[in-house]
Design a protein around this motif. Structure first.
Motif, mmCIF file in Angstrom:
data_model
loop_
_atom_site.group_PDB
_atom_site.id
_atom_site.type_symbol
_atom_site.label_atom_id
_atom_site.label_comp_id
_atom_site.label_asym_id
_atom_site.label_seq_id
_atom_site.Cartn_x
_atom_site.Cartn_y
_atom_site.Cartn_z
ATOM 1 N N ALA A 1 20.525 95.128 3.726
ATOM 2 C CA ALA A 1 21.454 95.636 4.741
ATOM 3 C C ALA A 1 22.890 95.552 4.240
ATOM 4 C CB ALA A 1 21.294 94.852 6.045
ATOM 5 N N LEU A 2 23.236 94.437 3.592
ATOM 6 C CA LEU A 2 24.583 94.292 3.039
ATOM 7 C C LEU A 2 24.829 95.329 1.950
ATOM 8 C CD1 LEU A 2 27.269 92.805 2.714
ATOM 9 C CD2 LEU A 2 26.103 91.184 1.185
ATOM 10 N N ASP B 1 13.224 91.872 2.355
ATOM 11 C CA ASP B 1 14.331 92.844 2.373
ATOM 12 C C ASP B 1 15.690 92.189 2.593
ATOM 13 O OD1 ASP B 1 12.569 94.927 1.903
ATOM 14 O OD2 ASP B 1 12.248 95.322 4.029
ATOM 15 N N GLY B 2 15.807 90.955 2.139
ATOM 16 C CA GLY B 2 17.065 90.253 2.269
ATOM 17 C C GLY B 2 18.187 90.912 1.481
ATOM 18 N N TYR B 3 19.354 90.974 2.073
ATOM 19 C CA TYR B 3 20.594 91.506 1.507
ATOM 20 C C TYR B 3 20.569 93.019 1.268
ATOM 21 C CZ TYR B 3 22.302 86.755 1.058
ATOM 22 O OH TYR B 3 22.726 85.476 1.337
ATOM 23 N N THR C 1 20.178 84.800 6.308
ATOM 24 C CA THR C 1 20.415 85.862 7.290
ATOM 25 C C THR C 1 21.763 85.681 7.977
ATOM 26 O OG1 THR C 1 19.270 87.194 8.959
ATOM 27 C CG2 THR C 1 19.379 84.856 9.395
ATOM 28 N N ILE D 1 21.090 96.875 11.089
ATOM 29 C CA ILE D 1 21.556 97.812 10.066
ATOM 30 C C ILE D 1 20.369 98.460 9.354
ATOM 31 C CG2 ILE D 1 22.785 98.011 7.865
ATOM 32 C CD1 ILE D 1 24.619 97.745 10.301
ATOM 33 N N LEU D 2 19.336 97.676 9.064
ATOM 34 C CA LEU D 2 18.185 98.215 8.330
ATOM 35 C C LEU D 2 17.311 99.121 9.187
ATOM 36 C CD1 LEU D 2 16.852 95.304 6.073
ATOM 37 C CD2 LEU D 2 18.063 97.368 5.368
ATOM 38 N N PRO E 1 21.771 92.015 10.269
ATOM 39 C CA PRO E 1 21.110 92.685 9.140
ATOM 40 C C PRO E 1 19.944 93.584 9.544
ATOM 41 C CG PRO E 1 21.553 90.384 8.615
ATOM 42 C CD PRO E 1 21.839 90.553 10.072
ATOM 43 N N ILE F 1 28.412 91.349 6.363
ATOM 44 C CA ILE F 1 28.446 92.687 6.974
ATOM 45 C C ILE F 1 29.578 92.771 7.989
ATOM 46 C CG2 ILE F 1 27.169 94.268 8.484
ATOM 47 C CD1 ILE F 1 24.589 93.233 7.097
ATOM 48 N N GLU G 1 24.330 86.857 5.310
ATOM 49 C CA GLU G 1 24.339 88.319 5.207
ATOM 50 C C GLU G 1 25.017 88.949 6.421
ATOM 51 O OE1 GLU G 1 21.356 92.065 4.182
ATOM 52 O OE2 GLU G 1 20.480 90.138 4.770
ATOM 53 N N GLY G 2 24.710 88.412 7.609
ATOM 54 C CA GLY G 2 25.341 88.920 8.828
ATOM 55 C C GLY G 2 26.851 88.754 8.795
#
Length: 633
Positions: free
Chosen positions: A170-171, A166-168, A243, A361-362, A358, A250, A246-247
């Motif tokens: 959250a972004l 589930d990478g990216y 990660t 957020i998810l 991330p 965000i 992505e963090g």
């Protein structure tokens, strides 16, 4: 690729998840395992997979060409490397050598059997217990992986490996469905606090930067991990670089930054290499860059390699270094959130803090708050080192006790030794004793005991550790790393170190202890930045909890741990001495005298305790005697 919409990313991830999984061979590629030969283990697996045509029984990657043999990031149990994990069964093999790979392929991959002598084992009550599965190994049993959720499970240099977890997403979620205030609100609700040591609420820091009016803002990742024995942030950057990216993206969206810097010390070449590849891959996939997911939000990153100055872990010194200046702290206010990099609003978060973003957020703030304590939610990573059985990287829920962390996760003291103390928070942390073992690990509890969470270094000591020498060692480190800008830190740490040096060399007097305390308090209260303010912590906490050892050193010239050379004497046994003169010939200060047929003697006043005579004597006539408490202090 590149992914132009959130839906394209979601569809690609669903395709990756549809691939069948039969077996995966995960070889730890953390620096600890690489130093022990993990590369050779990996190459041997490659050879045997090709030789035995095992591709049919091993999960393949998206290109359908290579079997799923992966070199991952750190798996945590560094003491037992190289580590190899076989999934989906979860079998963990320790101390694997290239010659062991043949047995793993034959017995585990072909015949579904465990190679018994390579699994984790402990001897309890004259009974040997073995745990083949990683989840059952005592080191992992009480851990909770949030920050390290992907480390040791994915290939850090393969974007798809991050995406399948589930990478990216959250972004994509924040830039397409959430407002910046919604994002900050979720982080505030989660209670996430900065994992770099200070514990400042992350959402509040973002909020301050959002309220700052400017046409340019920056997000900076502090990867300048300089504590001796600490490797938490390095392991995340090496094992799960996406990660962090992505963090940061965000965070940038939340307070309005479109540019970011990852400040990582140049001594971390593997982290730099993997971060550079991750940034390039993310940019190519449209996950950073212009108009992310078809929106107006753009974000990009630059890596800045630091020269290794410990003081650059302090926010303002780090920003000065990025700007090309000497890394020295500046007075605050103004705070970086108002006036930071090149005068623009800047948020500095450390690696571990950003790695939490991330998944918060998810899964939501309430999920994150289900771990840890009310005031310290979530988890904390620790680098376990010193006289502890399971040295390595661990992530545990906040609120765990020191006893559980040291004895359950860490496996207790090496060689069944007796626990004496634990230094938590790195060289600027505090030294805690056996009476603190049931203290909970959270920001507030540790502060009440005179220690700090710090970035997560945890050094365990046994009864063979001299507490005074330990304080001297840590102060030597911080004094050496002082930038020299402010007088209290520059001069005060030097005076403190000189006093400690006198104590371990049996030259100190009673008034030196009073002066040490007074100086430490001045340095703590008057220094400009966190380095100086926390440098006295090891001294003040050891004086608080181990004052008897200081008194023994000063008044009795006794080191109960038999560490400080000045507290021992070399003597010559006249019954064993053959008057050969070898000891006198090697003595660098010529303090040994004698003549033929008469036993030699050592002038104790002139002896520098170098031990040359002890090593040179062929008749074991030179004796080492440690002073004991034989008179009142």
């Amino acid at each position: 690729m590149p992914f132009k919409t959130k839906e394209e990313l979601e569809n690609h991830i669903q395709e990756l998840k549809r691939e069948p999984v039969t077996a995966q061979i995960l070889v730890c590629g953390g620096l600890g395992c690489l130093a022990k030969g993990a590369d050779a283990v990996y190459k041997r697996f490659q050879e045997l997979i090709e030789k035995n045509q095992l591709s049919a029984t091993v999960k393949k990657t998206a290109d359908n060409h290579q079997p799923s043999l992966k070199e991952t990031g750190c798996m945590g149990l560094c003491e037992a490397g190289p580590l190899v994990r076989i999934e989906p069964k979860g079998i963990l093999y320790l101390r694997v050598k290239p010659e062991d790979v043949d047995r793993i392929v034959e017995e585990t991959l072909k015949n579904n059997q465990v190679v018994d002598d390579l699994v984790y084992q402990e001897e309890t009550n004259q009974e040997i217990r073995k745990w083949p599965l990683m989840k059952d190994v005592p080191f992992y049993r009480k851990q909770m992986k949030i920050v390290l959720r992907n480390c040791g499970s994915i290939d850090p240099e393969e974007l798809d490996d991050y995406l399948v977890h589930d990478g990216y997403l959250a972004l994509a979620k924040v830039v397409t469905t959430m407002s910046p205030d919604d994002v900050i609100g979720e982080i505030l609700k989660s209670g996430l606090r900065g994992r770099g040591g200070g514990g400042f609420p992350t959402g509040r820091k973002w909020q301050f930067a959002r309220l700052s009016k400017a046409d340019r803002k920056f997000i900076v990742c502090n990867g300048d991990e300089g504590d001796p024995g600490a490797f938490m942030d390095r392991s995340v950057m090496e094992g799960d670089p996406h990660t962090v990216i992505e963090g940061m993206a965000i965070a940038g969206y939340a307070f309005g930054a479109q540019e970011g810097y990852i400040y990582v010390r140049a001594e971390y070449p593997l982290a730099v290499k993997r971060l550079k590849k991750a940034i390039a891959d993310a940019r190519e996939a449209g996950l950073i860059g212009k108009n992310l997911f078809g929106t107006s939000f753009s974000f990009d990153l630059i890596i800045k390699e630091g020269a290794g100055a410990f003081v650059c872990g302090e926010e303002t010194a780090l920003l000065a270094s990025i700007e090309g200046k000497r890394g020295m702290p500046n007075p605050r206010p103004p705070f970086p959130a108002n006036k930071g990099l090149w005068g623009y609003p800047t948020v500095i978060n450390n690696v571990e803090t950003l790695a939490n973003v991330p998944i918060i957020i998810l899964k939501g703030a309430d999920w994150f708050r289900s771990f840890g304590t009310v005031t310290s939610p979530g988890t904390k990573t620790f680098a376990l080192s010193g006289k502890i059985r399971n040295t390595g990287l661990a992530e545990v829920p906040m609120g765990i006790s020191l006893r559980e962390l040291i004895f359950d996760v860490g496996g207790g003291v090496q060689d069944n030794g007796k626990f004496k103390a634990v230094q938590i928070g790195g060289p600027s942390g505090g030294c805690l004793t056996e009476q603190h073992l049931d203290l909970t690990v959270d920001y507030d509890s540790l502060c009440s005991a005179g220690a700090i969470m710090g970035s997560g270094g945890l050094v365990t000591m046994d009864e063979n550790t001299c507490i005074v020498e330990l304080a001297r060692y840590f102060l030597h480190f911080t004094q050496n790393e002082s930038c020299g800008k402010c007088v209290p830190c520059r001069e005060g740490t030097k005076h403190m170190l000189n006093i400690l040096q006198k104590i371990v060399e049996a030259r100190a007097k009673g008034e030196d202890l009073d002066l040490l305390i007074e100086t430490a308090e001045v340095v703590r209260d008057a220094s400009l930045c966190g380095l100086g303010k926390t440098a006295p912590n090891p001294v003040l906490t050891t004086l608080r909890y181990f004052k008897d050892e200081y008194l023994d050193h000063v008044y009795n010239h006794v080191c109960v741990a038999h560490v400080c050379n000045a507290m021992k004497e070399y003597r010559i046994d006249p019954e064993k001495c053959r008057a050969c003169g070898k000891c006198a010939r090697v003595c660098p200060v010529k303090c040994i005298s004698g003549r033929p047929k008469v036993p030699y003697i050592i002038d104790q006043e002139a002896c520098i305790k170098c031990g040359s005579c002890f090593e040179a004597c062929p008749f074991d006539a030179v004796l080492v005697e440690w002073r004991s408490k034989n008179h009142e202090s």
